[in-house]
Write a protein that holds these residues in place. Sequence first.
Motif, PDB file in Angstrom:
ATOM      1  N   TYR A 156      -3.723  -4.545   5.343  1.00 22.59           N
ATOM      2  CA  TYR A 156      -4.032  -3.239   5.893  1.00 22.59           C
ATOM      3  C   TYR A 156      -3.471  -2.195   4.940  1.00 22.59           C
ATOM      4  O   TYR A 156      -2.324  -2.312   4.499  1.00 22.59           O
ATOM      5  N   LEU A 157      -4.276  -1.189   4.605  1.00 21.38           N
ATOM      6  CA  LEU A 157      -3.763  -0.090   3.807  1.00 21.38           C
ATOM      7  C   LEU A 157      -2.657   0.602   4.595  1.00 21.38           C
ATOM      8  O   LEU A 157      -2.862   1.043   5.725  1.00 21.38           O
ATOM      9  N   GLN A 158      -1.476   0.684   3.993  1.00 26.32           N
ATOM     10  CA  GLN A 158      -0.329   1.249   4.677  1.00 26.32           C
ATOM     11  C   GLN A 158      -0.286   2.777   4.507  1.00 26.32           C
ATOM     12  O   GLN A 158      -0.778   3.297   3.502  1.00 26.32           O
ATOM     13  N   PRO A 159       0.289   3.475   5.479  1.00 24.92           N
ATOM     14  CA  PRO A 159       0.366   4.940   5.351  1.00 24.92           C
ATOM     15  C   PRO A 159       1.048   5.393   4.064  1.00 24.92           C
ATOM     16  O   PRO A 159       0.669   6.415   3.494  1.00 24.92           O
ATOM     17  N   ASP A 160       2.037   4.637   3.603  1.00 19.44           N
ATOM     18  CA  ASP A 160       2.682   4.923   2.316  1.00 19.44           C
ATOM     19  C   ASP A 160       2.024   4.046   1.254  1.00 19.44           C
ATOM     20  O   ASP A 160       2.149   2.812   1.294  1.00 19.44           O
ATOM     21  N   PRO A 161       1.295   4.622   0.298  1.00 16.48           N
ATOM     22  CA  PRO A 161       0.609   3.826  -0.719  1.00 16.48           C
ATOM     23  C   PRO A 161       1.526   2.883  -1.480  1.00 16.48           C
ATOM     24  O   PRO A 161       1.083   1.826  -1.949  1.00 16.48           O
ATOM     25  N   GLN A 162       2.809   3.236  -1.633  1.00 20.36           N
ATOM     26  CA  GLN A 162       3.727   2.366  -2.354  1.00 20.36           C
ATOM     27  C   GLN A 162       3.940   1.048  -1.614  1.00 20.36           C
ATOM     28  O   GLN A 162       4.139   0.000  -2.233  1.00 20.36           O
ATOM     29  N   ASP A 163       3.890   1.086  -0.289  1.00 21.01           N
ATOM     30  CA  ASP A 163       3.991  -0.146   0.485  1.00 21.01           C
ATOM     31  C   ASP A 163       2.767  -1.025   0.255  1.00 21.01           C
ATOM     32  O   ASP A 163       2.865  -2.250   0.123  1.00 21.01           O
ATOM     33  N   THR A 164       1.602  -0.410   0.213  1.00 20.82           N
ATOM     34  CA  THR A 164       0.378  -1.159  -0.060  1.00 20.82           C
ATOM     35  C   THR A 164       0.448  -1.833  -1.424  1.00 20.82           C
ATOM     36  O   THR A 164       0.126  -3.028  -1.570  1.00 20.82           O
ATOM     37  N   LEU A 165       0.871  -1.088  -2.435  1.00 25.24           N
ATOM     38  CA  LEU A 165       0.933  -1.653  -3.783  1.00 25.24           C
ATOM     39  C   LEU A 165       1.982  -2.755  -3.879  1.00 25.24           C
ATOM     40  O   LEU A 165       1.791  -3.728  -4.624  1.00 25.24           O
ATOM     41  N   ALA A 166       3.076  -2.630  -3.141  1.00 24.48           N
ATOM     42  CA  ALA A 166       4.076  -3.698  -3.133  1.00 24.48           C
ATOM     43  C   ALA A 166       3.475  -4.986  -2.571  1.00 24.48           C
ATOM     44  O   ALA A 166       3.725  -6.083  -3.091  1.00 24.48           O
ATOM     45  N   LEU A 167       2.682  -4.863  -1.523  1.00 24.53           N
ATOM     46  CA  LEU A 167       2.013  -6.040  -0.956  1.00 24.53           C
ATOM     47  C   LEU A 167       1.021  -6.637  -1.945  1.00 24.53           C
ATOM     48  O   LEU A 167       0.918  -7.864  -2.083  1.00 24.53           O
ATOM     49  N   VAL A 168       0.286  -5.788  -2.638  1.00 26.85           N
ATOM     50  CA  VAL A 168      -0.674  -6.271  -3.628  1.00 26.85           C
ATOM     51  C   VAL A 168       0.044  -7.036  -4.734  1.00 26.85           C
ATOM     52  O   VAL A 168      -0.419  -8.097  -5.182  1.00 26.85           O
ATOM     53  N   ARG A 169       1.165  -6.519  -5.182  1.00 32.64           N
ATOM     54  CA  ARG A 169       1.919  -7.214  -6.234  1.00 32.64           C
ATOM     55  C   ARG A 169       2.396  -8.579  -5.750  1.00 32.64           C
ATOM     56  O   ARG A 169       2.362  -9.563  -6.502  1.00 32.64           O
ATOM     57  N   ARG A 170       2.858  -8.649  -4.512  1.00 33.06           N
ATOM     58  CA  ARG A 170       3.300  -9.940  -3.967  1.00 33.06           C
ATOM     59  C   ARG A 170       2.141 -10.926  -3.905  1.00 33.06           C
ATOM     60  O   ARG A 170       2.298 -12.104  -4.235  1.00 33.06           O
ATOM     61  N   ALA A 171       0.983 -10.457  -3.479  1.00 34.21           N
ATOM     62  CA  ALA A 171      -0.178 -11.340  -3.385  1.00 34.21           C
ATOM     63  C   ALA A 171      -0.599 -11.839  -4.763  1.00 34.21           C
ATOM     64  O   ALA A 171      -0.885 -13.028  -4.954  1.00 34.21           O
ATOM     65  N   ALA A 172      -0.640 -10.939  -5.729  1.00 33.71           N
ATOM     66  CA  ALA A 172      -1.033 -11.337  -7.080  1.00 33.71           C
ATOM     67  C   ALA A 172      -0.037 -12.312  -7.677  1.00 33.71           C
ATOM     68  O   ALA A 172      -0.418 -13.303  -8.320  1.00 33.71           O
ATOM     69  N   ALA A 173       1.250 -12.066  -7.469  1.00 31.08           N
ATOM     70  CA  ALA A 173       2.276 -12.963  -8.006  1.00 31.08           C
ATOM     71  C   ALA A 173       2.182 -14.349  -7.395  1.00 31.08           C
ATOM     72  O   ALA A 173       2.522 -15.352  -8.046  1.00 31.08           O
ATOM     73  N   ALA A 174       1.719 -14.426  -6.142  1.00 28.28           N
ATOM     74  CA  ALA A 174       1.583 -15.722  -5.478  1.00 28.28           C
ATOM     75  C   ALA A 174       0.340 -16.480  -5.928  1.00 28.28           C
ATOM     76  O   ALA A 174       0.195 -17.662  -5.612  1.00 28.28           O
ATOM     77  N   GLY A 175      -0.557 -15.815  -6.643  1.00 24.18           N
ATOM     78  CA  GLY A 175      -1.754 -16.479  -7.125  1.00 24.18           C
ATOM     79  C   GLY A 175      -3.011 -16.161  -6.353  1.00 24.18           C
ATOM     80  O   GLY A 175      -4.049 -16.828  -6.555  1.00 24.18           O
ATOM     81  N   CYS A 176      -2.968 -15.169  -5.478  1.00 27.08           N
ATOM     82  CA  CYS A 176      -4.184 -14.775  -4.751  1.00 27.08           C
ATOM     83  C   CYS A 176      -5.183 -14.168  -5.727  1.00 27.08           C
ATOM     84  O   CYS A 176      -4.811 -13.402  -6.619  1.00 27.08           O
ATOM     85  N   THR A 177      -6.461 -14.479  -5.548  1.00 25.39           N
ATOM     86  CA  THR A 177      -7.478 -14.061  -6.514  1.00 25.39           C
ATOM     87  C   THR A 177      -8.418 -12.997  -5.978  1.00 25.39           C
ATOM     88  O   THR A 177      -9.358 -12.604  -6.670  1.00 25.39           O
ATOM     89  N   ALA A 178      -8.190 -12.516  -4.759  1.00 21.09           N
ATOM     90  CA  ALA A 178      -8.981 -11.409  -4.215  1.00 21.09           C
ATOM     91  C   ALA A 178      -8.199 -10.773  -3.074  1.00 21.09           C
ATOM     92  O   ALA A 178      -7.322 -11.414  -2.466  1.00 21.09           O
ATOM     93  N   LEU A 179      -8.512  -9.517  -2.794  1.00 21.60           N
ATOM     94  CA  LEU A 179      -7.908  -8.786  -1.691  1.00 21.60           C
ATOM     95  C   LEU A 179      -8.973  -8.486  -0.648  1.00 21.60           C
ATOM     96  O   LEU A 179     -10.081  -8.048  -0.992  1.00 21.60           O
ATOM     97  N   VAL A 180      -8.646  -8.727   0.603  1.00 26.47           N
ATOM     98  CA  VAL A 180      -9.554  -8.444   1.713  1.00 26.47           C
ATOM     99  C   VAL A 180      -8.894  -7.363   2.562  1.00 26.47           C
ATOM    100  O   VAL A 180      -7.892  -7.618   3.238  1.00 26.47           O
ATOM    101  N   VAL A 181      -9.425  -6.156   2.499  1.00 21.54           N
ATOM    102  CA  VAL A 181      -8.805  -5.001   3.139  1.00 21.54           C
ATOM    103  C   VAL A 181      -9.464  -4.770   4.496  1.00 21.54           C
ATOM    104  O   VAL A 181     -10.670  -4.505   4.577  1.00 21.54           O
ATOM    105  N   THR A 182      -8.684  -4.878   5.553  1.00 15.36           N
ATOM    106  CA  THR A 182      -9.199  -4.650   6.898  1.00 15.36           C
ATOM    107  C   THR A 182      -9.253  -3.150   7.155  1.00 15.36           C
ATOM    108  O   THR A 182      -8.246  -2.458   7.056  1.00 15.36           O
TER     109      THR A 182
END
Length: 382
Positions: A156-182
Motif C-alpha cells: 500500500y502506498l504509505q502517506p509518507d513516501p519515505q515509508d513506501t520507498l523503504a518497503l520497496v527497498r526491502r522487497a527488492a533486497a529480498a529478491g522480489c521481481t515486481a511490485l503489486v500496489v493495492t
Amino acid sequence: MVSAPRRTTTPRTEEPPGALEDLLTVREFEARARRILDPVHYDYIAGGARDEVTVRANEAGFARLSLLPRVLGGTAERDSAVSILGTRASMPVLVSPTAFHRLVCAEGEIATGRAAARADTILIASMASTVAIREVAAAARAAATDRDPALWFQLYLQPDPQDTLALVRRAAAAGCTALVVTVDSPVLGVNERNVRNRFHDLPPGLACENLRNLRGDEPDTVRRIGMSPELNWDDVDRLRAHTKLPVLLKGVLHPEDARIAVDRGVDGLLLSNHGGRQLDTVPATIELLPEFAAVAGRKVPVLLDGGVRRGTDVVKALALGATAVGIGRPLVWGLAVAGEEGALRVLELLRAELDHTLALCGARGVKDLTPDLVRSAQAGAR
C-alpha cells in the motif's frame, strides 16, 4: 485482507496432512478449515464488507458462465505455463496477497512461500505479512531447489513516501521481481463480522513484520499500515520513478481507470475487488473482465482474482482475457488445514482441474483459450 483483530484467541490444531487426499475440492478445504479455526479467525478470513454482496457475487459470477468446448483437438498434453513481466509460472494460478497467515498456521507465510515455490508459481507476498519478506524469500528459495522462486511484493502506498520507498527497498533486497500496489483502499472497508467479534488488532506475538524498524533507526518498532484518501495518480508516478521493478496496480475496477493506468505507463493490472472486503456491491470481477481486457489487455498483462474456486473458473477467466488468476482465501484454507502441505494441495488441485478442463475444451494449452468458449446466460456468446 488488511483489517486485523483485537480479540485474542487460541488457535486450534491443524489436521494431519495424511488425510489431504480425501479433500477433493477447494470448498471441502474451506469446510474443514471452518471446523479447525477459531470462529473469530474464520470470520476474519471468510467475511467481507457490509452485507457481503460482493463476496457472494464473485463466485456466483463464474457460475453464471458456461463453457462451450471444441472437439478433436488432438493433443496428449496441455501447456499451462505462463510468463508475466519476465516471471515464469508453471500455471496461470498465482497466490494473491492475503494478510496474517500466522493466524491460521504456526509457520505462517514461511509455509506459503514453500508451497508456492514447490508448485512453481508466483507468490504475491503481502505487505501485511506476519513473517518478514526476507524470511519468506529464503524459505521459497530453499523449496525451489533448481530455480529462483517467483516472488512479487504487494504494498500500500504509505502517506509518507519515505515509508513506501523503504518497503520497496526491502522487497527488492529480498529478491522480489515486481511490485503489486493495492489502490482500492484509501480507507479500510468495514467488515461487520469483525466489528461484532471486536476483532481489530493482532494477538500478542504477531505483527506486520515488514513494517518493523522500517526507517532502520527504530528498534522493535512496528509501524501501523498507513492509508490516505489523498493518494492519487501522481503518487504512482513517483513510485515508478524510484524503482526499476515492474509496477502492477491491484484494485482498479473501472475501465476508464484501466485506460489511465496504461497511458501513465503502469506495467500490469490485477482486476480485483479485494475479495469483497472493501466497497460492497461492486460487481464480480469476472463480470468486468471482458470490457476491462478490451481496454488494457492488448497493452499490459491483466490478472484477475475474486471467486476462483475451480479449474473451470480459471479457464473462463483466461478465455475472457486474463493472463492469469490469483487465489486468496483458498490458499489460506489450505494453510489452516495442513500448513504447507495443505496450501500445496489446494494449488495442485486447481492445476489438475485446469488441465482436465483444457483437455475437455479441446485446447492444447492456455494460449488456445478464446472468448467464443464462454457463454453467458444473460448475454449469449462473449
